[in-house]
Design an enzyme around this catalytic site. Sequence first.
Site, PDB file in Angstrom:
ATOM      1  N   HIS A 121     -21.979 -94.355 -15.656  1.00 32.70           N
ATOM      2  CA  HIS A 121     -20.605 -95.076 -15.630  1.00 32.70           C
ATOM      3  C   HIS A 121     -19.655 -94.441 -14.490  1.00 32.70           C
ATOM      4  O   HIS A 121     -18.530 -94.590 -14.822  1.00 32.70           O
ATOM      5  CB  HIS A 121     -20.079 -94.991 -16.933  1.00 32.70           C
ATOM      6  CG  HIS A 121     -20.680 -96.023 -18.119  1.00 32.70           C
ATOM      7  ND1 HIS A 121     -20.405 -95.877 -19.411  1.00 32.70           N
ATOM      8  CD2 HIS A 121     -21.576 -96.944 -17.686  1.00 32.70           C
ATOM      9  CE1 HIS A 121     -21.252 -96.821 -19.945  1.00 32.70           C
ATOM     10  NE2 HIS A 121     -21.891 -97.387 -19.053  1.00 32.70           N
ATOM     11  N   CYS A 129     -12.277 -96.809  -2.721  1.00 32.10           N
ATOM     12  CA  CYS A 129     -11.272 -97.920  -2.149  1.00 32.10           C
ATOM     13  C   CYS A 129     -11.424 -99.238  -3.092  1.00 32.10           C
ATOM     14  O   CYS A 129     -12.394 -99.456  -3.623  1.00 32.10           O
ATOM     15  CB  CYS A 129     -11.287 -98.198  -0.941  1.00 32.10           C
ATOM     16  SG  CYS A 129     -10.494 -99.571  -0.262  1.00 32.10           S
ATOM     17  N   CYS A 132     -12.436-101.903   0.203  1.00 29.25           N
ATOM     18  CA  CYS A 132     -13.521-101.875   1.240  1.00 29.25           C
ATOM     19  C   CYS A 132     -14.332-101.152   0.963  1.00 29.25           C
ATOM     20  O   CYS A 132     -14.434-100.547  -0.581  1.00 29.25           O
ATOM     21  CB  CYS A 132     -12.656-101.395   2.585  1.00 29.25           C
ATOM     22  SG  CYS A 132     -12.741 -99.690   2.631  1.00 29.25           S
ATOM     23  N   CYS A 151      -6.778 -95.985   0.613  1.00 28.75           N
ATOM     24  CA  CYS A 151      -7.539 -95.507   1.645  1.00 28.75           C
ATOM     25  C   CYS A 151      -7.548 -95.020   3.061  1.00 28.75           C
ATOM     26  O   CYS A 151      -6.910 -95.644   3.712  1.00 28.75           O
ATOM     27  CB  CYS A 151      -8.539 -96.823   1.292  1.00 28.75           C
ATOM     28  SG  CYS A 151     -10.039 -96.952   2.403  1.00 28.75           S
ATOM     29  N   SER A 199     -22.478 -94.760 -29.410  1.00 26.71           N
ATOM     30  CA  SER A 199     -22.543 -95.712 -30.522  1.00 26.71           C
ATOM     31  C   SER A 199     -23.503 -97.013 -30.136  1.00 26.71           C
ATOM     32  O   SER A 199     -23.576 -97.571 -31.123  1.00 26.71           O
ATOM     33  CB  SER A 199     -21.260 -96.274 -30.684  1.00 26.71           C
ATOM     34  OG  SER A 199     -20.823 -97.061 -29.433  1.00 26.71           O
ATOM     35  N   ASN A 223     -26.898 -88.058 -33.338  1.00 30.36           N
ATOM     36  CA  ASN A 223     -25.494 -88.508 -33.483  1.00 30.36           C
ATOM     37  C   ASN A 223     -24.844 -88.275 -34.877  1.00 30.36           C
ATOM     38  O   ASN A 223     -25.455 -88.105 -35.927  1.00 30.36           O
ATOM     39  CB  ASN A 223     -25.505 -90.275 -33.512  1.00 30.36           C
ATOM     40  CG  ASN A 223     -24.261 -90.910 -32.984  1.00 30.36           C
ATOM     41  OD1 ASN A 223     -24.263 -90.356 -31.881  1.00 30.36           O
ATOM     42  ND2 ASN A 223     -23.727 -91.735 -33.570  1.00 30.36           N
TER      43      ASN A 223
HETATM   44  P1  OAD Z   1     -18.519 -94.237 -28.450  1.00 26.38           P
HETATM   45  O1  OAD Z   1     -16.998 -93.603 -28.932  1.00 26.38           O
HETATM   46  O2  OAD Z   1     -18.640 -95.650 -28.736  1.00 26.38           O
HETATM   47  O3  OAD Z   1     -19.436 -93.512 -29.501  1.00 26.38           O
HETATM   48  C1  OAD Z   1     -19.566 -92.155 -29.698  1.00 26.38           C
HETATM   49  C2  OAD Z   1     -20.410 -91.850 -30.823  1.00 26.38           C
HETATM   50  O4  OAD Z   1     -20.668 -90.381 -30.784  1.00 26.38           O
HETATM   51  C3  OAD Z   1     -20.191 -92.415 -32.035  1.00 26.38           C
HETATM   52  O5  OAD Z   1     -21.234 -93.101 -32.504  1.00 26.38           O
HETATM   53  C4  OAD Z   1     -19.794 -91.159 -32.955  1.00 26.38           C
HETATM   54  O6  OAD Z   1     -20.256 -91.216 -34.413  1.00 26.38           O
HETATM   55  C5  OAD Z   1     -20.422 -89.969 -32.300  1.00 26.38           C
HETATM   56  N1  OAD Z   1     -20.060 -88.654 -32.149  1.00 26.38           N
HETATM   57  C6  OAD Z   1     -18.856 -88.291 -32.389  1.00 26.38           C
HETATM   58  N2  OAD Z   1     -18.727 -87.039 -32.479  1.00 26.38           N
HETATM   59  C7  OAD Z   1     -20.004 -86.560 -32.245  1.00 26.38           C
HETATM   60  C8  OAD Z   1     -20.570 -85.164 -32.288  1.00 26.38           C
HETATM   61  N3  OAD Z   1     -19.764 -83.973 -32.422  1.00 26.38           N
HETATM   62  N4  OAD Z   1     -21.938 -85.116 -32.136  1.00 26.38           N
HETATM   63  C9  OAD Z   1     -22.837 -86.102 -31.970  1.00 26.38           C
HETATM   64  N5  OAD Z   1     -22.087 -87.535 -32.066  1.00 26.38           N
HETATM   65  C10 OAD Z   1     -20.794 -87.797 -32.217  1.00 26.38           C
HETATM   66  O7  OAD Z   1     -18.936 -93.729 -27.021  1.00 26.38           O
HETATM   67  P2  OAD Z   1     -19.984 -94.308 -25.909  1.00 26.38           P
HETATM   68  O8  OAD Z   1     -21.277 -94.546 -26.767  1.00 26.38           O
HETATM   69  O9  OAD Z   1     -20.168 -93.029 -25.204  1.00 26.38           O
HETATM   70  O10 OAD Z   1     -17.690 -97.166 -21.045  1.00 26.38           O
HETATM   71  O11 OAD Z   1     -19.307 -95.497 -25.355  1.00 26.38           O
HETATM   72  C11 OAD Z   1     -20.023 -95.907 -24.270  1.00 26.38           C
HETATM   73  C12 OAD Z   1     -19.275 -96.602 -23.483  1.00 26.38           C
HETATM   74  O12 OAD Z   1     -18.184 -97.189 -23.932  1.00 26.38           O
HETATM   75  C13 OAD Z   1     -18.653 -95.451 -22.507  1.00 26.38           C
HETATM   76  O13 OAD Z   1     -19.146 -94.940 -21.304  1.00 26.38           O
HETATM   77  C14 OAD Z   1     -17.280 -96.438 -22.096  1.00 26.38           C
HETATM   78  C15 OAD Z   1     -16.825 -97.043 -23.417  1.00 26.38           C
HETATM   79  O14 OAD Z   1     -16.254 -98.180 -22.983  1.00 26.38           O
HETATM   80  C16 OAD Z   1     -17.113 -97.423 -19.833  1.00 26.38           C
HETATM   81  O15 OAD Z   1     -15.952 -96.838 -19.889  1.00 26.38           O
HETATM   82  C17 OAD Z   1     -17.643 -98.262 -18.797  1.00 26.38           C
END
Ligand code: OAD
Length: 260
Positions: A121, A129, A132, A151, A199, A223
């Site tokens: 990500h 930029c 461009c 830029c 998640s 998780n």
């Molecule tokens: P989320 O915020 O969707 O999920 C985080 C997960 O981590 C949840 O299921 C929590 O239960 C778990 N969690 C929280 N604390 C924890 C701990 N101490 N140990 C283990 N697990 C824990 O985050 P992501 O799955 O990373 O994308 O989200 C995916 C993408 O959604 C991100 O990269 C971002 C967002 O939109 C972009 O910005 C493109």
Amino acid sequence: MHNRIRMTDTLHFDGSTRLLVLTGAGISADSGLATFRGQGGLWAGHRVEDVASPEGFERDPSLVWRFYGERRGAAAAAAPNAAHEALAAIERRLGERFLLATQNVDGLHQRAGSRRVLEVHGSLWRSQCSQCDAEPIVDDAYPVGEPLPRCGACGALMRPAVVWFGEALDYRDEWLLKRFIKDAERARVRLVFLAVGTSGSVYPAAGYARYARDFGAETWLVNLEPPSNAALFDRIVLGRAAEVLPALLGKAPETTVSAG
Ligand code: OAD
């Protein structure tokens, strides 16, 4: 509770096992960084389309830079935790039999010593930029105020080099990740796919577990709570990444340690 969820489980390594890890915001939660969803999450108080889409940037680039400037500040103030360190340690033992794909943009894996990292990500610490195709630049400035950075090649506004909603991931990262999975199948060696702190709600990353499984990988998840794609995992260990991972990954490739 899902019948495959176990509070105590074990990950065995032998001399040929390969390990592919996918991390999400949960692994950095133990370093004090906010995850995305739920109360107090990064998207709480923001409309995602305002701060994480090309259209939002076009409408209000100052707001977007304020948001990412604050995230740079929070990431700079945070330190890698025991989970980041456990992944860096196992990379040192497995070498090319290890690959880490992270959805995180905070740079904490690299600060912990991980080198074989795909930042699928993007990164908070690069800018590119908005118009461009000039190479993204390393950029650790924060807060980002007026005048906004421009830029050097074409003069258009710079933007954070992170993947926004509606944008494609870098095809080279996906190619490397899929090649790692297919290589293990071709070599007929055991591949473990381990997701940590994610998640399972954002694609394509949420689909990597299925892809790996289709090529014969054993799928594990660490998780805090069951994710939306829980059915894709053979083993789920519920707990905090910083507590579970050091025990789960053990001290040596041959070591067997119980977690939980
Ligand atoms: P989320 O915020 O969707 O999920 C985080 C997960 O981590 C949840 O299921 C929590 O239960 C778990 N969690 C929280 N604390 C924890 C701990 N101490 N140990 C283990 N697990 C824990 O985050 P992501 O799955 O990373 O994308 O989200 C995916 C993408 O959604 C991100 O990269 C971002 C967002 O939109 C972009 O910005 C493109």
